[in-house]
Design an enzyme around this catalytic site. Sequence first.
Site, PDB file in Angstrom:
ATOM      1  N   CYS A   8       0.878  -1.157   0.000  1.00 21.06           N
ATOM      2  CA  CYS A   8       0.000   0.000   0.000  1.00 21.06           C
ATOM      3  C   CYS A   8       0.921   1.214   0.000  1.00 21.06           C
ATOM      4  O   CYS A   8       2.133   1.057  -0.138  1.00 21.06           O
ATOM      5  CB  CYS A   8      -0.971  -0.017   1.186  1.00 21.06           C
ATOM      6  SG  CYS A   8      -0.246   0.176   2.825  1.00 21.06           S
ATOM      7  N   HIS A  43      14.749 -15.274   9.905  1.00 19.88           N
ATOM      8  CA  HIS A  43      14.460 -15.236  11.339  1.00 19.88           C
ATOM      9  C   HIS A  43      12.982 -15.351  11.673  1.00 19.88           C
ATOM     10  O   HIS A  43      12.647 -15.842  12.759  1.00 19.88           O
ATOM     11  CB  HIS A  43      14.992 -13.944  11.954  1.00 19.88           C
ATOM     12  CG  HIS A  43      16.486 -13.889  11.991  1.00 19.88           C
ATOM     13  ND1 HIS A  43      17.161 -12.885  12.646  1.00 19.88           N
ATOM     14  CD2 HIS A  43      17.443 -14.693  11.459  1.00 19.88           C
ATOM     15  CE1 HIS A  43      18.465 -13.076  12.515  1.00 19.88           C
ATOM     16  NE2 HIS A  43      18.665 -14.166  11.791  1.00 19.88           N
TER      17      HIS A  43
END
Length: 144
Positions: free
Chosen positions: A66, A99
């Site tokens: 966005c 991660h």
Amino acid sequence: MTAIGLASDHAAFPLKQFVKKYLEEKGIEYKDYGTYTEDSCNYATYGHKLAEGIEQNEVERGIAMCGSGEGISMTLNKHQGIRAGLVWRPEIAHLIREHNNANVIVFPGRFIDEDTCRACLDEFFNTEFAGGRHLDRIQAIPVQ
């Protein structure tokens, strides 16, 4: 890799068109959950559609965007099975996969150029989840 889901609002629609070309060049199938024009719209509508597509196994991962990337990230991360990470550098794309085992990469459509977007997507698709101590951390994310 199964299909990738796409979602954007009007502000990031031009970047989503670039992402489609990137995926086509790489031979990666995708499903576009909207928006389909540059007419003003609500990012949450399309963020929820993408999240539901991942939850229902219609697509494996997602690419969302966005204007700032923040609104659609917030929307996606309301879904328990979604780990969406906002990215503006390849190093961050690497880390959200390695991660956090992110299943959605999010871009700030008004603030990222095509070359950087391409480099971030390359990292997102080419980085594996490290597991180990990171697995314990992502298992602690969902609200019980």
